[in-house]
Structure formats: C-alpha cells, structure tokens
Design an enzyme around this catalytic site. Structure first.
Site, PDB file in Angstrom:
ATOM      1  NE  ARG A 111      47.231-102.769 -29.103  1.00 51.92           N
ATOM      2  CZ  ARG A 111      48.404-103.218 -29.548  1.00 51.92           C
ATOM      3  NH1 ARG A 111      48.453-104.153 -30.443  1.00 51.92           N
ATOM      4  NH2 ARG A 111      49.521-102.709 -29.075  1.00 51.92           N
ATOM      5  CG  ASP A 115      57.854-103.915 -32.139  1.00 49.08           C
ATOM      6  OD1 ASP A 115      57.128-103.429 -33.013  1.00 49.08           O
ATOM      7  OD2 ASP A 115      57.463-104.127 -30.973  1.00 49.08           O
ATOM      8  CG  MET A 116      60.143 -98.984 -29.367  1.00 46.69           C
ATOM      9  SD  MET A 116      61.915 -99.200 -29.181  1.00 46.69           S
ATOM     10  CE  MET A 116      62.117 -98.716 -27.465  1.00 46.69           C
ATOM     11  CG  ASP A 151      56.320 -99.946 -31.631  1.00 49.40           C
ATOM     12  OD1 ASP A 151      55.939-100.214 -32.795  1.00 49.40           O
ATOM     13  OD2 ASP A 151      56.230-100.741 -30.683  1.00 49.40           O
ATOM     14  CD  GLU A 152      56.944-102.555 -36.322  1.00 52.93           C
ATOM     15  OE1 GLU A 152      57.181-103.469 -37.117  1.00 52.93           O
ATOM     16  OE2 GLU A 152      56.020-102.591 -35.486  1.00 52.93           O
TER      17      GLU A 152
HETATM   18  P1  TTP Z   1      52.643-102.589 -31.112  1.00 52.34           P
HETATM   19  O1  TTP Z   1      54.109-102.627 -31.446  1.00 52.34           O
HETATM   20  O2  TTP Z   1      51.732-103.383 -31.975  1.00 52.34           O
HETATM   21  O3  TTP Z   1      52.404-103.136 -29.628  1.00 52.34           O
HETATM   22  P2  TTP Z   1      53.132-102.765 -28.259  1.00 52.34           P
HETATM   23  O4  TTP Z   1      54.401-102.026 -28.498  1.00 52.34           O
HETATM   24  O5  TTP Z   1      52.148-102.090 -27.348  1.00 52.34           O
HETATM   25  O6  TTP Z   1      53.417-104.201 -27.615  1.00 52.34           O
HETATM   26  P3  TTP Z   1      54.507-105.294 -28.063  1.00 52.34           P
HETATM   27  O7  TTP Z   1      55.457-105.414 -26.909  1.00 52.34           O
HETATM   28  O8  TTP Z   1      53.722-106.541 -28.273  1.00 52.34           O
HETATM   29  O9  TTP Z   1      55.173-104.815 -29.314  1.00 52.34           O
HETATM   30  O10 TTP Z   1      52.148-101.098 -31.127  1.00 52.34           O
HETATM   31  C1  TTP Z   1      52.970-100.016 -30.724  1.00 52.34           C
HETATM   32  C2  TTP Z   1      52.130 -98.935 -30.078  1.00 52.34           C
HETATM   33  O11 TTP Z   1      51.180 -98.451 -31.026  1.00 52.34           O
HETATM   34  C3  TTP Z   1      51.337 -99.445 -28.883  1.00 52.34           C
HETATM   35  O12 TTP Z   1      52.077 -99.328 -27.679  1.00 52.34           O
HETATM   36  C4  TTP Z   1      50.110 -98.572 -28.917  1.00 52.34           C
HETATM   37  C5  TTP Z   1      49.935 -98.176 -30.371  1.00 52.34           C
HETATM   38  N1  TTP Z   1      48.831 -98.951 -30.995  1.00 52.34           N
HETATM   39  C6  TTP Z   1      47.534 -98.428 -30.981  1.00 52.34           C
HETATM   40  O13 TTP Z   1      47.319 -97.324 -30.471  1.00 52.34           O
HETATM   41  N2  TTP Z   1      46.520 -99.142 -31.532  1.00 52.34           N
HETATM   42  C7  TTP Z   1      46.721-100.370 -32.123  1.00 52.34           C
HETATM   43  O14 TTP Z   1      45.764-100.999 -32.623  1.00 52.34           O
HETATM   44  C8  TTP Z   1      48.049-100.895 -32.158  1.00 52.34           C
HETATM   45  C9  TTP Z   1      48.331-102.231 -32.815  1.00 52.34           C
HETATM   46  C10 TTP Z   1      49.078-100.148 -31.581  1.00 52.34           C
HETATM   47 CA    CA Z   2      55.153-102.342 -33.506  1.00 49.36          CA
HETATM   48 CA    CA Z   3      55.906-102.811 -30.037  1.00 50.00          CA
END
Ligand code: TTP
Ligand code: CA
Ligand code: CA
Length: 415
Positions: A61, A13-14, A115-116
């Site tokens: 967020r 996961d990014m 992103d995963e």
């Molecule tokens: P996530 O993997 O949930 O979060 P993240 O990558 O920002 O942070 P983390 O290091 O904790 O993994 O979400 C991936 C991307 O998806 C995030 O950068 C932005 C987008 N996203 C939204 O636009 N709205 C949302 O409600 C969520 C959960 C994610």
């Molecule tokens: Ca994710």
């Molecule tokens: Ca992420």
C-alpha cells in the site's frame, strides 16, 4: 480476581477488501496479483489495497502503481471510480453492508470500520454448551483455525521443518487435547473454542452469500481479538487464550496494540523506556496511575496482562458520514474560489449520501463538521448545526466557519 474471561469476543476483518470487491465485479482479476489504485494523474495512481499474490512480489500500500508494475510485471490494476472530481467509495460501502448483514445473523455486531466488525459471542456460546461438550469438537470443524501458542514445542528445529498447514493441525490437535485434560482455565478455553466453531460457520456463510473471504480473531476481549485476527491472514482465524498472552506480549511492540498505535503508545514507550507491551507488567498500578492518570493507568495495568473490558456496542451503521480530499503539492488550493468550489463538490457527495442514509436507515444528521489538515500543521476542525440536506447551504456554512483560517484576509481573492 476478575480477568474477564467469561466473555467470548471476535473481530472479523475482510482480506484485501477493496481488491476482493473489484475481483467480484471483474472475475478476470481473480487469483492474480492485483491492486486497487486511486487517481491516475501521477505515476499510475496511488495503491490503496493489495492482493496477497501481489504482496508476494513485494507490492505494498502507498506505492505508486507504476513502481509496483516494475516489481510485478503482470500486476492487474483496478481503479477507484470518481464522482464530483474525487474518489467514489460507494461500491466498497455497499459491499460492506452486505457483509455486516450476514454477520449479524450470528451475533450482536459492532461495525468498527468499512471492512471489520466486533461480535460478542458470549450468549451464543453458552447456548451451544448446553447441548455439547469438549468431546464433540473435532479438528474437521475447525479447518481454518489456529490456536495461538500451540503446538507447544521445546525443539525449535522441529518447528521449522514442517509446513504451515501441518503445524496448524498439530497445534490444533494439541489444543483440543489440552482442553479435554481439564486444567484450571479450561472452561474459559472451551468457550473460546466454541466461539471459534461459530466463527468458522459465520465466515463460511459470508463467503457463500457475498463471495468474500475474511480472517478473524477469537478471544476474551476486543484488544486480543483484534490482535489475533492479524496473526494468520488471509482466510484463517486464530484463537488467542489468556495463557498464550505472556509469550506473545513479550516480543510485541506497544504500537501494535489497539489504541496504542498513536500518541498514547509513543508516550508510553518514551515515558517508561520500554519496547514491548509485556514489559509493562513490571510496573505497579500506582506507578502507571502516576504517569498516565487514574483512567489510563489502570487500563494499561490490565491490558499488558491481556485483560480488557470494553463492551461490544450493538451498532451496524457508521456514526457519521463524511468525505474528504487531499490537495498535495502543486494541487494546493490558493484562492477563495477554489476553496469554495471544492467545498461544494464535497457537499454534493454528502448531500447524496445523507439523503440515501435517511431513506434507508430512517435517521437525520444534526451536526456539520469541517476539518482541515495542513502539512506539518496542527489540524483544525469546527462544527455548526446541520439544518437542511442542501449542498449550497452546507457549502456556505462550511465556508463561514473556516473563514478565520484564511491568512490572506477575507477581502482578498487569495486563500
Ligand atoms: P485494511 O483492512 O487495513 O486492509 P485490507 O483489507 O486491504 O488488507 P488486509 O487483508 O491486510 O486486511 O483496509 C480495508 C480497506 O480500506 C482496504 O482494502 C482499502 C481501504 N484503505 C484505504 O483506502 N486506505 C488506507 O490507508 C487503508 C489502511 C485502507
Ligand atoms: Ca480493516
Ligand atoms: Ca482488511
């Protein structure tokens, strides 16, 4: 008993993904407290991604950018671009494709979200083990790896005294010693450790080729891999052996488990009156079957013991292509004309992305689904055949299948 420990599964996961994409576009944002915000019209826009520096200031967020600036005065705010009057996620989707491409050089990849991705490393691990043994693995090869449950210490005051990196290293050394001592489950644990070696290499390759950092979980199934990935973010990976599951599960709320974050998780908690996933081990398979049916019952029975069998499906492309827009509060649509206008804007984005998808991936979509979600209301969705990638036609078809929702009646202007 088959506990499924011959598989090695990773979830990657990014880290703060949209932030990293914006930081690559604009290097001035790097190593700073930074967020990505959507729309500017209200309180500076809604935050959808937060850098780890900004998290340190309490920014999260769903905050408004204006509120976040009060917590962190030097906060950098990157904006999501707009097209067709709505957010345009193209840069993040394209960055996602780059990452998946690098990952797929290492193993079979299942894209799970923007992103995963899951990977099945079982075959690659077996190949490597033909030419290596425990003694060949050094802590230097695992410089970003945590072994969950290690160091095993009986003295809690000692664990608080050392810093995180020192504790990681101590745990890793103990884990490698435990491996070479050759216990009953050591083959499975060796496989996980070789999986971790491969994931270290893969994460280094992702950073080298894309500039993006990520975290990962390595275990025997998707549920444990996903859980492990979140334990030591950012830029770290975590091995979760089956032996460390009981302790971890004894304090882990049921909703934290993949597929139990929603209604099913709530129903499990309420029906059985338990909090943590580990609490489910006190119920028999028959009891769980009575409450949750012959499919979900046995699945829960295994799951609370860390056992799960869902395969990684080879799939690098999203299954569907969709877009949506919210109309909160006063922006709520109130006439047929407005509904039609916005359906058309969504259809224009779809048309663009469908055409691009056909050209790049050589496939054609067959079904069009329209979904509507109203505050406090049940969600509604209907579908029809998608015959042509034509925004005008998609707009009129969409309108036709949601007409019945209009309580004002179709002869009026109101919606
Ligand atoms: P996530 O993997 O949930 O979060 P993240 O990558 O920002 O942070 P983390 O290091 O904790 O993994 O979400 C991936 C991307 O998806 C995030 O950068 C932005 C987008 N996203 C939204 O636009 N709205 C949302 O409600 C969520 C959960 C994610
Ligand atoms: Ca994710
Ligand atoms: Ca992420």
């Amino acid at each position: 008993m088959d506990v499924g420990d011959e598989r090695v599964i990773a979830l990657v996961d990014m880290d703060c993904f949209y932030v990293q994409v914006e930081q690559r576009i604009n290097p001035e944002l790097r190593n700073k407290p930074c967020v990505v915000a959507q729309y500017k019209t209200w309180k500076g826009g809604g935050i959808i991604a937060v850098s780890y520096e900004a998290r340190g200031h309490g920014v999260s967020r769903n905050m408004w950018a204006d509120d976040a600036r009060r917590l962190c005065p030097d906060l950098q705010v990157a904006r999501v671009r707009e097209a067709h009057g709505k957010a345009d996620l193209t840069p993040y989707r394209e960055a996602s494709v780059e990452v998946i491409e690098v990952m797929s050089r290492f193993a079979v990849v299942e894209r799970a979200s923007i992103d995963e991705a899951y990977m099945d490393l079982t075959g690659s691990v077996q190949d490597r083990l033909k030419h290596m043994s425990v003694q060949d693995i050094t802590p230097q090869q695992l410089k970003g790896t945590y072994a969950q449950g290690f160091p095993q210490t009986s003295d809690p005051s000692e664990s608080a005294a050392v810093d995180k990196e020192e504790r990681r290293l101590r745990g890793l050394q103990q884990w490698l010693e435990h491996l070479s001592s050759g216990g009953q489950s050591s083959r499975a644990e060796l496989c996980l450790t070789v999986g971790a070696l491969i994931v270290e290499e893969m994460r280094a390759a992702v950073e080298e080729h894309t500039g993006f950092r990520c975290s990962a979980g390595i275990s025997h199934n998707k549920v444990l891999a996903k859980l492990a990935c979140g334990l030591n973010k950012p830029n770290r990976q975590t091995v979760l052996p089956l032996g460390s599951v009981p302790e971890l599960f004894s304090t882990l709320p049921i909703r934290k488990i993949r597929n139990l974050g929603g209604k099913l998780g709530t129903s499990v908690t309420e029906t059985l009156g338990v909090e943590n996933i580990g609490d489910l081990t006190q119920f028999s398979k028959v009891q769980l079957e009575q409450h949750f049916g012959e499919k979900t019952g046995p699945w829960l029975y295994d799951l609370c013991r860390g056992i799960e069998f869902e395969p990684v499906k080879p799939r690098q492309l999203p299954k569907s292509i969709g877009c949506s827009k919210n109309f909160p509060g006063k922006t709520c649509l109130a006439t047929q004309q407005q509904v039609q206008h916005w359906l058309h804007q969504l259809a224009l984005e779809l048309q663009e992305r469908l055409n691009k998808d056909r050209d790049m991936n050589g496939r054609v979509a067959k079904q069009l689904t329209v979904g509507i979600q109203q505050a406090g209301d049940r969600s509604f969705s209907r579908c029809c055949a998608l015959v042509r990638y034509d925004a005008v036609k998609m707009t009129s078809d969409s309108l036709a299948i949601i007409k019945s929702l209009n309580t004002a009646g179709s002869h009026q202007e109101a919606w």
